[in-house]
Every structure is written in C-alpha cells, then in structure tokens.
Design a protein around this motif. Structure first.
Motif, PDB file in Angstrom:
ATOM      1  N   THR A 604       0.851  -1.185   0.000  1.00  0.00           N
ATOM      2  CA  THR A 604       0.000   0.000   0.000  1.00  0.00           C
ATOM      3  C   THR A 604       0.890   1.240   0.000  1.00  0.00           C
ATOM      4  O   THR A 604       1.747   1.391   0.881  1.00  0.00           O
ATOM      5  N   LYS A 605       0.700   2.099  -0.983  1.00  0.00           N
ATOM      6  CA  LYS A 605       1.432   3.362  -1.011  1.00  0.00           C
ATOM      7  C   LYS A 605       0.707   4.357  -0.120  1.00  0.00           C
ATOM      8  O   LYS A 605      -0.483   4.607  -0.287  1.00  0.00           O
ATOM      9  N   VAL A 606       1.423   4.927   0.844  1.00  0.00           N
ATOM     10  CA  VAL A 606       0.777   5.814   1.808  1.00  0.00           C
ATOM     11  C   VAL A 606       1.265   7.250   1.729  1.00  0.00           C
ATOM     12  O   VAL A 606       0.615   8.148   2.247  1.00  0.00           O
ATOM     13  N   LEU A 607       2.396   7.490   1.072  1.00  0.00           N
ATOM     14  CA  LEU A 607       2.926   8.846   1.064  1.00  0.00           C
ATOM     15  C   LEU A 607       3.932   9.012  -0.064  1.00  0.00           C
ATOM     16  O   LEU A 607       4.761   8.133  -0.302  1.00  0.00           O
ATOM     17  N   LYS A 608       3.856  10.146  -0.740  1.00  0.00           N
ATOM     18  CA  LYS A 608       4.883  10.552  -1.704  1.00  0.00           C
ATOM     19  C   LYS A 608       4.806  12.056  -1.831  1.00  0.00           C
ATOM     20  O   LYS A 608       3.947  12.599  -2.528  1.00  0.00           O
ATOM     21  N   GLU A 609       5.685  12.752  -1.090  1.00  0.00           N
ATOM     22  CA  GLU A 609       5.659  14.207  -1.031  1.00  0.00           C
ATOM     23  C   GLU A 609       7.087  14.745  -1.001  1.00  0.00           C
ATOM     24  O   GLU A 609       8.031  14.021  -0.673  1.00  0.00           O
ATOM     25  N   LYS A 610       7.220  16.049  -1.290  1.00  0.00           N
ATOM     26  CA  LYS A 610       8.504  16.725  -1.146  1.00  0.00           C
ATOM     27  C   LYS A 610       8.476  17.579   0.115  1.00  0.00           C
ATOM     28  O   LYS A 610       7.472  18.239   0.414  1.00  0.00           O
ATOM     29  N   TYR A 611       9.575  17.558   0.875  1.00  0.00           N
ATOM     30  CA  TYR A 611       9.672  18.297   2.125  1.00  0.00           C
ATOM     31  C   TYR A 611      10.947  19.141   2.110  1.00  0.00           C
ATOM     32  O   TYR A 611      11.970  18.748   1.536  1.00  0.00           O
ATOM     33  N   LYS A 612      10.879  20.279   2.801  1.00  0.00           N
ATOM     34  CA  LYS A 612      12.044  21.130   2.947  1.00  0.00           C
ATOM     35  C   LYS A 612      13.014  20.504   3.951  1.00  0.00           C
ATOM     36  O   LYS A 612      12.663  19.605   4.698  1.00  0.00           O
ATOM     37  N   ALA A 613      14.234  21.039   3.974  1.00  0.00           N
ATOM     38  CA  ALA A 613      15.211  20.579   4.955  1.00  0.00           C
ATOM     39  C   ALA A 613      14.700  20.838   6.365  1.00  0.00           C
ATOM     40  O   ALA A 613      14.003  21.825   6.625  1.00  0.00           O
ATOM     41  N   GLY A 614      15.043  19.932   7.280  1.00  0.00           N
ATOM     42  CA  GLY A 614      14.625  20.099   8.660  1.00  0.00           C
ATOM     43  C   GLY A 614      14.002  18.841   9.219  1.00  0.00           C
ATOM     44  O   GLY A 614      14.060  17.770   8.610  1.00  0.00           O
ATOM     45  N   SER A 615      13.383  18.956  10.392  1.00  0.00           N
ATOM     46  CA  SER A 615      12.761  17.824  11.060  1.00  0.00           C
ATOM     47  C   SER A 615      11.278  17.790  10.734  1.00  0.00           C
ATOM     48  O   SER A 615      10.599  18.826  10.745  1.00  0.00           O
ATOM     49  N   HIS A 616      10.760  16.611  10.452  1.00  0.00           N
ATOM     50  CA  HIS A 616       9.354  16.455  10.081  1.00  0.00           C
ATOM     51  C   HIS A 616       8.788  15.213  10.744  1.00  0.00           C
ATOM     52  O   HIS A 616       9.470  14.194  10.869  1.00  0.00           O
TER      53      HIS A 616
END
Length: 648
Positions: A604-616
């Motif tokens: 199951t694919k649950v996530l595919k996103e771009k994130y900036k540098a840092g903690s998430h």
C-alpha cells in the motif's frame, strides 16, 4: 599432444605454443598441463576442511552478482567438438560440458564460433568450420551455435560468441581451405608474414566492413547474449619473428593519409574495427554485451614495475582507448601470471580496475587454470584479490579454458564448488545498456522434504514476462528482506531457469530463515521481490541499513514537536489508529512511504511528497488496513529504511 586427440587429417600447426589459440613461444598458455600432484591432494583436502568449518562466515562474502565465465575453444578442437563425430555425439558432449560448467556455479560461456574466417553457425559470408566435420565448407547436419544457445539458456547460462577477428589460417596447407574461404576468394585482403602466418589486413576499409558484417549477421540471426573478441590483432612477435615489419607499407601509402607514422595508423585500424563492431551491435540489439580479452600488459612499465610484451607497440592493441571511448562494455585482460614477480597479478588487476572504473565499464580478468609455478591455491587467491576491488568495477572472472575445468586441473572445479563459487551468482547488470526490470514472481512456497532433508521451493512466473531466456535468483536470508538492495551478499541459493529449486538444509540459516525470489532479464536487470516465506520459530529480524537519521516509529514524540503536526493533530490521529515517523532531512528531498504485509504479498502506497530541509513528523495512516503488524519502507534522500509498525 593431448589436445590433438580426435583430429582428422590435421596438419602440423604453425604455432610453437601448445595452445592453437596462441602463436608465441613464451606465451603463458603454453603450459596447460597440471603439475605433479605429490602432496596437492592432501593440501587441498586440509584447505577444504578449513573452508567447510568456516563456511557460515564465508557465505556472506560471496557476491550475489558476479560474472563467472569460461572460454570454450573450438579451434583445433581444443575443448569441443570431436572433429568428424556424428552430430548427436557432438551435441551430447556439449551438453555434458555445460552441465559441469553449471555445476561449478559459473554463469557465462564464451563459445568460439569463428576461428580462422570460418563459421560454427549458418553463414552467408563464411564457410562452415573444418573443425566440425574435417572438411571446411561441409554442412555438419545441424546448427552448432543455435544448439549451444538453446542448451546454455536452458541451464540459465549466458552465451557470448567468441570471435577471432583477423586470423585467416592456423596451418600452412592451402588444401584444407575451401574455395569460398577468404584466403582464396579475397587474397588481396591478406597480409602474409615470414613465419607463414596470414591475417586479414586491418588497414583495408573493406576488411573492417567485412568484420562488422560478420558480427551483424550473427547478432541479427541468433539470440546470443554477447560478442567477445580475443587478443589477436597484428601478429605477435615470436622467436626470430619480430612481428609486423613492412608488409603493410603499400596499404599505409594508400590509406594512411593524416597519420605521420605507421604505428599510429595501425592502432587507428584496430580502433576503427572496434568502433564499427560496437556500433553495429548496439544498433541491432543494445543489450547485447561486447567485450575483448586483450594481452594483459597494455604498455611496458604500466603500471610501474611491470615488464613484458608491449601490446600497444607490438600488436597495436590500445585497450585503454576502447574503454575510454566506450567501444566495449567490459574488458577481460589475460592476467595469466602469479601474484608477485615481474608480471604481478595484483598490480595488474589494480591497474586495469582503475582504468575500467574511470571509464565506467566492467573488468572481468582472465585467469589461466594451469601454469608453471601455480599452486592449486593460486587462482582462488587471485579471485579474492579481484573481489577486494569490487568498488573499482572488478566484478568477475573468466577461466581459460573449459577442458581444464572439466578435467579438474589443479583441482579447480573442486575448489570452486566447495568454496570460491560455493553459492551461485547472477552476472552484474550494465546500467548504460538500459533495459526494463521484469515483473516479480509470485506464489513462492517452501516445503521441507522429510525423506531427503532438503527444502523444495516453487514459484510462478509473472505472465507479463514474455522473454524466452528466463532466469531467477532465489535468496535465503536470516533477516526479513524488504527490497533487493537490502539483501546481504552470500544469500543466493539458486540461479536457475526453472520455477523450482532444491536447497540443502545445511545452506539454510537458523533459527529463522526468509525466502524470496526475483526474475532476472536477459540484460541482467532484476525484478522486485516475490512474496517472502518465513520459516522457523524466531521473531522476524528486519533488514535495515544503519543510519544516524533513521526514523523513530511508534508512539508520538514528546517535547517540542516539528512544525509538520500540532499536538492536537497527533492526538486526533492516535484515535484513528495512525502511527508517526520523525525524520531529519539535510536538504529538500522527496519522501516515499509504503506499507507491506509481512509476507510482502500486498503493498500500500501511503505517502509521496517533497519536504524542505529540517525535522518532520510524518503521518502513516492505517486507512482500510486491518489491525496488525506491517513493514514500513521509507525512502528519502539517498536513504532507505525498513521498520516494523503495528496498527491497533
């Protein structure tokens, strides 16, 4: 000599070397007979005993991907066939040879199809080889190359056709050559030397075009995996013969415009043949590999301390040029010398490895099995040196030649099967040749046969895969595999063309083992994993790459939360059964998350996103998944991790 058994009306060769593949008296291929075995058997028995005791540690060091080839010489019937034997006898002999090659866990056969401007296949350009029937031009009653490809592929072996590009004849008697042979049909194409040797004139454009046409015909008409040239270009110096002199002076005057000296022009002639052949292969079938096995020393003094014949200046073979210009997919220098000495295997291997790596091409050094001064440990030790340089593109080995392997010369077959090649491997993929990954196999089952004590493994091929040359890699590991990249070395237990395999219980880790299978394309591109079968009572150990920024999974983090989610959002997520992942990105990256069932049958694919540098903090939703334990595979930056998560 032993290799002349079975020859029909054979003339004495022009070569001083005991190998018809070689014309030089000092050649390492001269010495093909084993040394006295006075205490060899005892020494090997002791060595193998030690290897067996440490096989658990050894297994993890064996590569899952490694080129393991052998030359099958047909010139003068060195390895195959018995000249003049009935077709069924020749075919059965080849089957037996391929069986033994497969048993030694090799995966590639270099099958010689053109020895002296002749053919071991149906050709409109050149006559049938006399080494088949005793008469050049006589139809042997079957197609040896088509038969060899079929038999090799049925065993999961690649077949690369081995071609001698320039050699015209191996004996002086013109009567053994048919009227269609180039020596009689195109005598103006030949260079003839004082020692009686004749070659096609590399300086003639029509010769180069003919060689390219020969390669075009065989690549177009046969389902082969590669084309391989040996080390014969301009003639080797030998004895009183100094090599080429003024034999091609007139050709140079006619075709050497733009070259200030004849030596550079001769190198251009060879280079141009290589360029034409490579271009012809890639235009027809881009995934067919092209490689050459040049003499092991490029130039005298290269690397420092190496002395010997100079291929660059004596036979005008510039293998570094072929690498740097990507005329070849791999290089197989004939490193037929021991470790240490004037022609040190280690020094030469490192030097060639550096050249191949800089050119982004593969190195598969050539080994001679029996040589003056070689102990039975010499070749296995050479392979260890090669493996230590895998990061520099040293990715396999090729053995000269098949008869020595079959005869267990220097106990080479015994040592390969017991230790060096104890487990199978697939040849490495070549990224620059492209090719799509096959669809993954399915329905993997593993059953212990109580009567034999071995495990019987079966699976189904994906119906999307239609290529006839099918091969599978069966992995058995002590940790749960999530992707092929995470499978440890030494995990292959079968490399086969069949949808079934048998694995000895001694080769299965305990107390828990995890089984999975992939399909390998004709270009050696691997599919994703099949479903995973877990055996044993221990809890699964998840394969994971260590990382200082590995995700923390499970309950929400305490203290200061990343800006991605508020505490209220996390509390609401807990009520819905979500889990959370905290990641630290050094720079802006794409993040992908997938959930797998423990048997990997469902994804199951649950996530595919771009994130900036840092903690998430990432939310992993349960969605419609049932309560239970799953594998979470996260990919971000250049990292991939696998963790177990539980939805309650």
């Amino acid at each position: 000599m032993g290799h002349e058994a079975g020859k029909v009306n054979e003339e004495k060769p022009l070569f001083a070397c005991s190998s018809y593949l070689c014309g030089r008296t000092w050649c390492p291929r001269r010495f093909l007979f084993p040394l006295p075995f006075m205490f060899k058997h005892f020494a090997l028995a002791f060595s193998l005993f030690v290897l067996f005791l440490t096989s658990g540690a050894q297994a993890q060091e064996l590569p899952n991907r490694e080129f393991r080839g052998v030359w099958v010489a047909t010139v003068a019937n060195l390895d195959w066939p018995v000249q003049g034997a009935p077709p069924e006898k020749q075919q059965e002999a080849l089957r037996q040879m391929l069986d033994k090659i497969k048993a030694a866990n090799l995966n590639v056969v270099f099958f010689q199809i053109r020895t002296e401007c002749d053919a071991f296949y149906r050709s409109s350009l050149e006559p049938w080889s006399r080494f088949l029937t005793g008469v050049q031009g006589k139809d042997p009653g079957y197609d040896p190359l088509a038969f060899a490809i079929q038999e090799a592929h049925s065993r999961g072996l690649e077949l690369h056709v081995w071609v001698n590009p320039y050699r015209v004849s191996t004996v002086a008697n013109p009567n053994v050559y048919s009227p269609q042979h180039v020596s009689k049909a195109k005598p103006n194409w030949l260079l003839t030397f004082s020692n009686g040797k004749r070659i096609l004139n590399p300086g003639l454009p029509e010769v180069r075009n003919h060689i390219a046409a020969v390669i075009k015909e065989v690549v177009q008409n046969y389902d082969l995996d590669g084309v391989h040239f040996d080390d014969y270009f301009y003639p080797y110096p030998e004895g009183a013969f100094p090599g080429i002199g003024n034999e091609d002076t007139q050709t140079y005057k006619t075709h050497g415009t733009g070259y200030s000296n004849i030596k550079d022009w001769r190198r251009f002639n060879i280079n141009e043949t290589m360029r034409l052949v490579h271009a012809q292969i890639k235009a027809l079938k881009p995934q067919v590999r092209f490689g050459v096995s040049p003499f092991g020393i490029w130039k005298n003094g290269e690397p420092a301390g190496i002395a010997g014949m100079d291929a660059y200046n004596a036979i005008y073979a510039d293998a570094v040029h072929w690498l740097n210009n990507h005329y070849v997919d791999y290089i197989t220098p004939q490193l037929y010398w021991a470790i240490g000495g004037r022609q040190d295997y280690r020094k030469l291997l490192y030097w060639w490895s550096d050249k191949a790596h800089a050119a982004q091409r593969h190195l598969y050094p050539g080994h001679i099995i029996s040589q003056t001064g070689f102990t039975m440990e010499e070749v296995p030790h050479q392979i260890e040196i090669t493996r230590s340089n895998r990061e520099q593109s040293a990715l396999g080995s090729v053995f000269f030649r098949a008869t020595q392997l079959l005869n267990n010369t220097n106990l080479i077959a015994t040592s390969l099967e017991a230790a060096t090649f104890r487990f199978p491997a697939a040849p490495p993929a070549m990224d620059w040749n492209g090719g799509n990954a096959p669809a993954a196999p399915s329905d993997l089952t593993v059953t212990l046969n109580e009567s034999t004590g071995a495990y019987e493994v079966r699976w189904a091929r994906n119906p999307l895969n239609r290529h006839p040359f099918k091969r599978y890699l069966l992995y058995v590991t002590s940790s749960m595999p999530a992707t092929g990249d995470l499978i440890p070395e030494g995990a292959v237990r079968a490399f086969t063309s069949s949808e079934m395999a048998t694995v000895a219980a001694a080769d299965v880790p305990s107390p828990a083992s995890f089984w999975t299978v992939t399909e390998v394309s004709p270009a050696n591109v691997e599919s994703e994993l099949s479903n995973v079968v877990a055996l044993g009572s221990a809890l699964p150990v998840l394969a994971q790459q260590p990382s200082t920024t590995a995700p923390a999974l499970g309950t929400p983090p305490t203290g200061t939360l990343p800006e991605t989610l508020s505490p209220a959002q996390i509390a609401a997520g807990n009520r819905l059964g979500h889990v959370y992942v905290t990641i630290q990105l050094q720079k802006k990256s794409s993040v992908k998350a997938e959930l797998y069932t423990l048997d990997r049958k469902k994804k199951t694919k649950v996530l595919k996103e771009k994130y900036k540098a840092g903690s998430h903090t990432l939310t992993i939703p349960r969605g419609k998944l049932a309560k239970g334990t799953y594998l979470l595979v996260l990919e971000y930056g250049k990292q991939r991790s696998v963790q177990k998560v539980e939805f309650k």
